[in-house]
Design a protein around this motif. Structure first.
Motif, PDB file in Angstrom:
ATOM      1  N   GLU A 159       0.885  -1.179   0.000  1.00 23.52           N
ATOM      2  CA  GLU A 159       0.000   0.000   0.000  1.00 23.52           C
ATOM      3  C   GLU A 159       0.912   1.214   0.000  1.00 23.52           C
ATOM      4  OE1 GLU A 159      -3.364   0.393   2.296  1.00 23.52           O
ATOM      5  OE2 GLU A 159      -4.151  -1.500   1.526  1.00 23.52           O
ATOM      6  N   VAL A 185      -1.710  -1.196  -3.893  1.00 26.88           N
ATOM      7  CA  VAL A 185      -2.677  -0.091  -3.978  1.00 26.88           C
ATOM      8  C   VAL A 185      -1.886   1.220  -3.935  1.00 26.88           C
ATOM      9  CG1 VAL A 185      -4.786   0.931  -3.048  1.00 26.88           C
ATOM     10  CG2 VAL A 185      -4.323  -1.506  -2.677  1.00 26.88           C
ATOM     11  N   TYR A 187      -2.067   5.254  -3.715  1.00 30.40           N
ATOM     12  CA  TYR A 187      -2.964   6.351  -3.334  1.00 30.40           C
ATOM     13  C   TYR A 187      -2.346   7.689  -3.733  1.00 30.40           C
ATOM     14  CZ  TYR A 187      -5.102   2.847  -0.281  1.00 30.40           C
ATOM     15  OH  TYR A 187      -5.701   1.724   0.216  1.00 30.40           O
ATOM     16  N   THR A 216      -6.726   6.659  -7.045  1.00 31.23           N
ATOM     17  CA  THR A 216      -6.363   5.372  -6.428  1.00 31.23           C
ATOM     18  C   THR A 216      -6.285   4.294  -7.502  1.00 31.23           C
ATOM     19  OG1 THR A 216      -7.521   6.057  -4.430  1.00 31.23           O
ATOM     20  CG2 THR A 216      -6.986   3.719  -4.612  1.00 31.23           C
TER      21      THR A 216
END
Ligand code: EPU
Length: 425
Positions: A159, A185, A187, A216
């Motif tokens: 992430e 992921v 962001y 995102t």
């Protein structure tokens, strides 16, 4: 080094005809780098014939990729089973997009070494966002003298929150995640259309990327993408915007074709705010003679905001508007320096700080000798030269050749008078 001798038309609007837009530089370079995620062949179509694309090809060849030009603008890339892991130092240092190669090489081979990427001098251009993200994916980062080495047996999904929405960091980490183990992921991603096109290209060959074009992005990692893939480079929205600004200043009537106005909303609105008469369809812009330009304020921002890459060109337009305009460059801290040259041409400019300037217009510009400091400011000088009285000489043509294909030939075809002077002339 080459330079351009530019005939000034003293504010007369003389350009007329049709100006087609080439493939997007800032997509083409990423598609070239993305080829390293594939097994076998990749065909890249509609490539712009610009210096940065040549340099990227050179770096790929140096890594072991075989490249064949199968048509004027189509390149076939044959990716070997194993590629080298050292980027050519000199070429990588001269091109910001060299950093984009780092992700696919690391993800594929588990190691990469490279110098700090160079490119247009428009600010500090650090790479901390990339390095932090690679570390999150399990890479070890070393800096020895001026050479970075990144190693990871296998990149792991992670992430990652980007502290700022960087275009090339979003693209690089999205590509790295395609070959990583598990889910990544990302962001606070940049949302430029070129990022969406890149995801579409990779997905068409088996990648699993969702959310590109939003803040995102989710990537499910996997193996090498399937070869024999074809990618057609979309039109360059920055070139289209550059031509629209040239038309607004210098044209009787100019049609700009092969472009996507839907990706240029901020620019079209800014042009309309200063009183430029524009009609557009799905893939063209038509700009008519627009006297009596009005002042306006621009603030550069990430997409879909007003692009930093058109700030210098738009400022030339503002020198011809009646009244006070305000320019706020928020993306790069070194992108207003060209204004001192415009001032020497006769523009009434107050540079308040590295990010903000005031332009009072209209002012008559006088031709002079200038040195192109970077790609976009270089073209801004050519335009200023076309608006000015007398001749201008814009040195360092190579900065302009990095991103605009045969700029003099294409502008001359619609009525400009620009001559390339080579060093030995
Ligand atoms: N930034 C950091 N750390 C990082 C990365 C970026 O602080 O690790 C900062 C930059 O210094 C800048 C901001 O983040 O202040 C945004 O920069 P970004 O990373 O988005 O720029 P880039 O990816 O290096 C690309 C284009 C540029 C274009 C910018 C912004 C390519 C090859 N280059 O650069 O294009 O200006 O996005 O849209 O895609 C040009 O074509 O003339 C050009 C300079």
């Amino acid at each position: 080094m080459d330079g351009f001798l530019v005939k000034g038309f003293s504010g007369k609007r003389i350009l007329e005809g049709v100006l087609p837009v080439m493939g997007a530089k800032n997509f083409a370079l990423k598609a070239q780098a993305a080829s390293l995620l594939f097994g076998g062949h990749v065909l890249l179509e509609n490539m712009p014939l610009i210096d940065d694309v040549c340099k990227m090809n050179q770096m790929l060849e140096d890594l072991g990729v075989k490249i064949e030009r199968v048509k004027k603008r189509n390149f076939e890339l044959n990716i070997p089973a194993v590629i080298k892991t050292d980027l050519d130092k000199n070429t990588a240092k001269s091109l910001r997009s060299s950093i984009v190669l780092v992700g696919p090489i690391l993800a594929r081979e588990g190691k990469v070494s490279f110098p700090h990427p160079g490119g247009c001098v428009i600010g500090q251009r650090p790479i901390d966002v990339f390095l932090e993200a690679f570390k999150k994916m399990g890479a070890r980062v070393r800096l020895n003298k001026d050479l970075y080495t990144l190693e990871a047996d296998k990149l792991k999904g992670a992430e990652i929150f980007f502290r700022m929405p960087s275009v090339t960091a979003t693209e690089t980490l999205m590509m790295s995640a395609v070959l990583a183990k598990g889910k990544t992921v990302l962001y606070n991603c940049a949302c430029e259309p070129e990022i969406m096109f890149l995801a579409e290209f990779l997905n068409s060959a088996g990648a699993r990327i969702n959310g590109a074009g939003t803040h995102t992005i989710v990537v499910q990692g996997g193996g090498l993408l399937k070869g024999d893939s074809i990618c057609r480079v979309p039109p360059d929205r920055i070139e289209a915007g550059s031509f629209a600004i040239i038309a607004a200043l210098c044209a009787k009537k100019l049609k700009i074709t092969n472009c996507v106005p839907a990706h240029m909303r901020a620019v079209l609105q800014a042009l309309q705010n200063v009183g430029v008469k524009i009609n557009f369809g799905k893939n063209y812009l038509l700009i008519k003679e627009s006297p009596g330009l009005k002042p306006s304020d621009i603030k550069t921002r990430e997409y879909p905001g007003f692009p930093t890459d058109l700030q210098a060109l738009f400022s030339v337009l503002l020198t011809q508007a009646s009244g006070r305009s305000f320019v706020f460059e928020t993306v790069f801290e070194g992108r207003l320096n060209y204004l001192f040259d415009l001032e020497r041409m006769g523009a009434d400019v107050v540079v308040c700080d590295p990010h903000r300037a005031i332009i009072n217009g209209p002012t008559k510009l006088r031709g002079r000798k200038m040195e192109s400091p970077d790609l976009r400011a270089g073209l801004a000088f050519i335009i200023a030269g076309m608006v000015a009285e007398g001749e201008s000489f814009v040195d360092n043509a190579n900065n302009i050749d990095r991103g605009y294909e045969n700029i003099e030939g294409r502008l001359n075809a619609v009525g400009a008078e620009i001559k390339r002077i080579t060093n030995n002339e």
